[in-house]
Design a protein around this motif. Sequence first.
Motif, mmCIF file in Angstrom:
data_model
loop_
_atom_site.group_PDB
_atom_site.id
_atom_site.type_symbol
_atom_site.label_atom_id
_atom_site.label_comp_id
_atom_site.label_asym_id
_atom_site.label_seq_id
_atom_site.Cartn_x
_atom_site.Cartn_y
_atom_site.Cartn_z
ATOM 1 N N PRO A 74 0.692 -1.457 0.070
ATOM 2 C CA PRO A 74 -0.008 0.079 0.109
ATOM 3 C C PRO A 74 0.943 1.186 -0.101
ATOM 4 C CG PRO A 74 -1.011 -1.654 1.419
ATOM 5 C CD PRO A 74 0.226 -1.984 1.051
ATOM 6 N N LYS A 75 2.208 1.369 0.603
ATOM 7 C CA LYS A 75 2.828 2.608 0.505
ATOM 8 C C LYS A 75 3.293 2.626 -0.818
ATOM 9 C CE LYS A 75 4.305 2.205 5.598
ATOM 10 N NZ LYS A 75 3.743 3.421 5.678
ATOM 11 N N ALA A 76 3.760 1.644 -1.463
ATOM 12 C CA ALA A 76 4.073 1.743 -3.090
ATOM 13 C C ALA A 76 2.992 2.100 -3.942
ATOM 14 C CB ALA A 76 4.765 0.322 -3.316
ATOM 15 N N TRP A 77 1.766 1.715 -3.446
ATOM 16 C CA TRP A 77 0.807 2.171 -4.401
ATOM 17 C C TRP A 77 0.330 3.643 -4.037
ATOM 18 C CZ3 TRP A 77 -2.809 1.393 -7.837
ATOM 19 C CH2 TRP A 77 -4.109 2.195 -7.768
ATOM 20 N N ASP A 78 0.797 4.254 -2.780
ATOM 21 C CA ASP A 78 0.681 5.367 -2.699
ATOM 22 C C ASP A 78 1.300 6.375 -3.423
ATOM 23 O OD1 ASP A 78 -1.308 6.077 -1.046
ATOM 24 O OD2 ASP A 78 -0.308 6.195 0.859
ATOM 25 N N VAL A 79 2.654 6.152 -3.643
ATOM 26 C CA VAL A 79 3.621 6.672 -4.654
ATOM 27 C C VAL A 79 2.967 6.852 -6.202
ATOM 28 C CG1 VAL A 79 6.099 6.544 -5.554
ATOM 29 C CG2 VAL A 79 5.621 5.806 -3.311
ATOM 30 N N ILE A 80 2.512 5.624 -6.616
ATOM 31 C CA ILE A 80 2.042 5.890 -7.961
ATOM 32 C C ILE A 80 0.691 6.615 -7.952
ATOM 33 C CG2 ILE A 80 0.983 4.407 -9.584
ATOM 34 C CD1 ILE A 80 2.372 1.868 -8.489
ATOM 35 N N VAL A 81 -0.188 6.470 -6.834
ATOM 36 C CA VAL A 81 -1.568 6.976 -7.117
ATOM 37 C C VAL A 81 -1.521 8.734 -6.825
ATOM 38 C CG1 VAL A 81 -2.482 6.856 -4.582
ATOM 39 C CG2 VAL A 81 -4.016 6.833 -6.698
ATOM 40 N N LEU A 82 -0.665 9.085 -5.904
ATOM 41 C CA LEU A 82 -0.623 10.505 -5.302
ATOM 42 C C LEU A 82 -0.458 11.435 -6.450
ATOM 43 C CD1 LEU A 82 1.729 10.106 -2.055
ATOM 44 C CD2 LEU A 82 -0.603 10.929 -2.275
ATOM 45 N N PRO A 83 0.575 11.365 -7.528
ATOM 46 C CA PRO A 83 0.683 12.337 -8.512
ATOM 47 C C PRO A 83 -0.688 12.332 -9.291
ATOM 48 C CG PRO A 83 2.567 11.221 -8.430
ATOM 49 C CD PRO A 83 1.461 10.284 -7.472
ATOM 50 N N ILE A 84 -1.335 11.044 -9.436
ATOM 51 C CA ILE A 84 -2.660 10.866 -10.445
ATOM 52 C C ILE A 84 -3.792 11.703 -9.527
ATOM 53 C CG2 ILE A 84 -4.423 9.393 -11.305
ATOM 54 C CD1 ILE A 84 -2.274 7.236 -11.312
ATOM 55 N N VAL A 85 -4.009 11.634 -8.472
ATOM 56 C CA VAL A 85 -4.735 12.350 -7.329
ATOM 57 C C VAL A 85 -4.508 13.816 -7.535
ATOM 58 C CG1 VAL A 85 -5.657 12.853 -5.289
ATOM 59 C CG2 VAL A 85 -5.275 10.662 -6.111
ATOM 60 N N GLY A 86 -3.411 14.217 -7.830
ATOM 61 C CA GLY A 86 -2.868 15.669 -7.814
ATOM 62 C C GLY A 86 -3.345 16.215 -9.173
ATOM 63 N N ARG A 87 -3.401 15.656 -10.143
ATOM 64 C CA ARG A 87 -3.782 15.846 -11.445
ATOM 65 C C ARG A 87 -5.386 16.205 -11.451
ATOM 66 N NH1 ARG A 87 -3.973 19.214 -15.543
ATOM 67 N NH2 ARG A 87 -3.954 18.405 -17.538
ATOM 68 N N PHE A 88 -6.201 15.151 -11.070
ATOM 69 C CA PHE A 88 -7.390 15.368 -11.136
ATOM 70 C C PHE A 88 -7.751 16.359 -9.878
ATOM 71 C CE2 PHE A 88 -7.477 10.590 -12.445
ATOM 72 C CZ PHE A 88 -8.254 10.969 -13.392
ATOM 73 N N SER A 89 -7.249 16.443 -9.019
ATOM 74 C CA SER A 89 -7.423 17.673 -7.966
ATOM 75 C C SER A 89 -7.524 18.995 -8.928
ATOM 76 C CB SER A 89 -6.555 17.569 -6.850
ATOM 77 O OG SER A 89 -6.775 18.546 -6.006
ATOM 78 N N ASP A 90 -6.421 19.284 -9.537
ATOM 79 C CA ASP A 90 -6.219 20.345 -10.371
ATOM 80 C C ASP A 90 -7.524 20.575 -11.191
ATOM 81 O OD1 ASP A 90 -3.969 20.958 -9.221
ATOM 82 O OD2 ASP A 90 -2.635 20.210 -10.478
ATOM 83 N N ARG A 91 -7.738 19.684 -11.956
ATOM 84 C CA ARG A 91 -8.844 19.730 -12.885
ATOM 85 C C ARG A 91 -10.069 20.016 -12.325
ATOM 86 N NH1 ARG A 91 -7.960 14.964 -17.005
ATOM 87 N NH2 ARG A 91 -9.719 15.824 -17.822
#
Length: 471
Positions: A74-91
Motif C-alpha cells: 500500500p505504501k508503494a501504491w501511494d507513490v503511484i496514485v498520489l500524482p494522479i490524484v494531484g492531476r485530478f484535483s487540479d482539474r
Amino acid sequence: MSSSPPPLPSPTGGGHGAAPSPEIHLTRRTTVAYAFGSVGTGVFATVPGLVLAYYLTNTLGVAAGAAAFVVAVPKAWDVIVLPIVGRFSDRAAANVGSRLPFLKLAGILLPLSFVLIFAVPPALGAWGAAAWVFLAFIVASTAFALFQVPYIALSAELTDEPEERSTLMAWRVAFLTVAILLGGALAPVIRDALGGAYLGHFVMGIFMAGLMLAGIWLCIIGLSKAPARVAPAAEGSLVDQLKVVRQNKAFVALLIGFVIQALGFAAMLGAVQYYATYIVGNPTAVTIMFVCLVAPAIVVMPLWNWVAHRFGKTRGFLAATGVFLVGAVILFLGGRDMSLANAAVAIAICGVAYGGCQMFPLAMMPDAVAADRERTGEARAGVFTGMWTAGETLGFAVGPGLVLVVLAITGFVSSKADEQVVQPDSAITGVLLAFSAVPAILMLISVPLIHRYGVESVKPIVPAPSRGARP
C-alpha cells in the motif's frame, strides 16, 4: 499553454460567485481550520507504522514475509496514485472552484477503511486475514491520497502572502505533532487496556478513526467559506505536467532535500527501539524517547515561525538542520554507554530541530507552487503536491528498511520473543550508527540542496511549452 491570468478568488466551498478580491489573506478561522486537517494525516501516518506489523504477526498469525507484503505494497501504491490524484484535483478545482469535494470523500472513506483494517473477523485464517487487511489498507491509502494531496495544495491557494504561509505551516505542524503524540501514545494503551488481540485492536481502530473523522471534518467545515485563488487547470497530460514541474529547479531541489531528511527522520524512528534496548539497556524507554523527539516540536514552533519572518525560510531551514546535527553528533559521541538522561537531552535537541525541519519545507513548497501559478496562470498545485507527498511517503517507507540493512551488515542476530541472544559488538555499533550517524549523514547531504533552493527560488523560470491537448 494558456496565458490567461489567474481568476479572482472564490470560496473553497465551491462556485465562482464570491465578490472579486485582488488579494487573499489568512484569517484565524482559516488558519485553525486548515491546521485541524493535520490531525487526520498525523494519526494515519503514525498508528499503522506503530502497531500494524505486530497486529498481523502476533494477533492474526500472518507470517512475517506475508506481513511485510501487506504493509509495504500500500505504501508503494501511494507513490503511484498520489500524482494522479494531484492531476485530478487540479482539474476539479478549476472546474468547480474547490478542492473540498476530494476532502469530503476522504473524510468518509478514510475513517471507515481504517476501522476495517483492525476489524478482521476472528474466524478467518491467516491468509484470509492477510487479504482482509491488505484490501482495507489499500482503500485507506487511496483515501489518504484523496485527502492529503488537495489538502497540501490548498496551502498555496489560501493566501497570496509568503509570510502568511509560514504562519499557516507553523499551525499545521503544531497540530500534526500533537496528532502524532496522541496516536503514538494512546493507540498501544487502548489496545493493551482491552487485552490486545481482536477486541483491543478493534476498539483502538474505532477511537483513532474518530480522531481522524473529527480533524478532517473540522477542517472541511472551517474552510467552507474561505476564499482561495484557483487558477485554470494546466493543459496537457499528467506526463506533460510532470515534465514542466521538473523544470522548476527550486521545487526539485527542495523536494529532494526534504525526501532525504524524511529518510533520516524515519531511520531514527525505526532505530529508536533498538537504541533503547541495546544502548540504553531499557526497552520500555522507547516511549520516553518518542516523546522527547516529538514534543519539543510543539513548544518551539512559535520560535521557528519567528525565525522564518526574521531571517527567511531558507536560512531557518538550514539552521534547523544544523540543530539536528548537533543532537545527532552528541548521540554518536556518547557511544555505547549513553545514559537515558543524556540520551533524552540529545534526542530533545533533535526534537527541537524536527519542528523546524517540518515547518520550513512545508512553507517553502507552496511558495514554489504559487510562483509557478503566477508565472503561467495555470493550476498545477495538485501535481506539485502529488509529487511532494509521493516523495515524502517514499522517504518514510524506506527509512526503517535502511536501518535493517545497517543491522544486517553489522551482524545483528534476530530472535523470537521467548529467546535470549547475545548481540556481537559489531551489531551494537550498528545500532548506534543507525540511530545517530546515518540520520546525521543524510542531513548533511540535504544541506546543499536546501541552499540551492534559496538560489534558484530568486531566478526567473523559463516556461516550457506544454505538449498535447487537455485530456
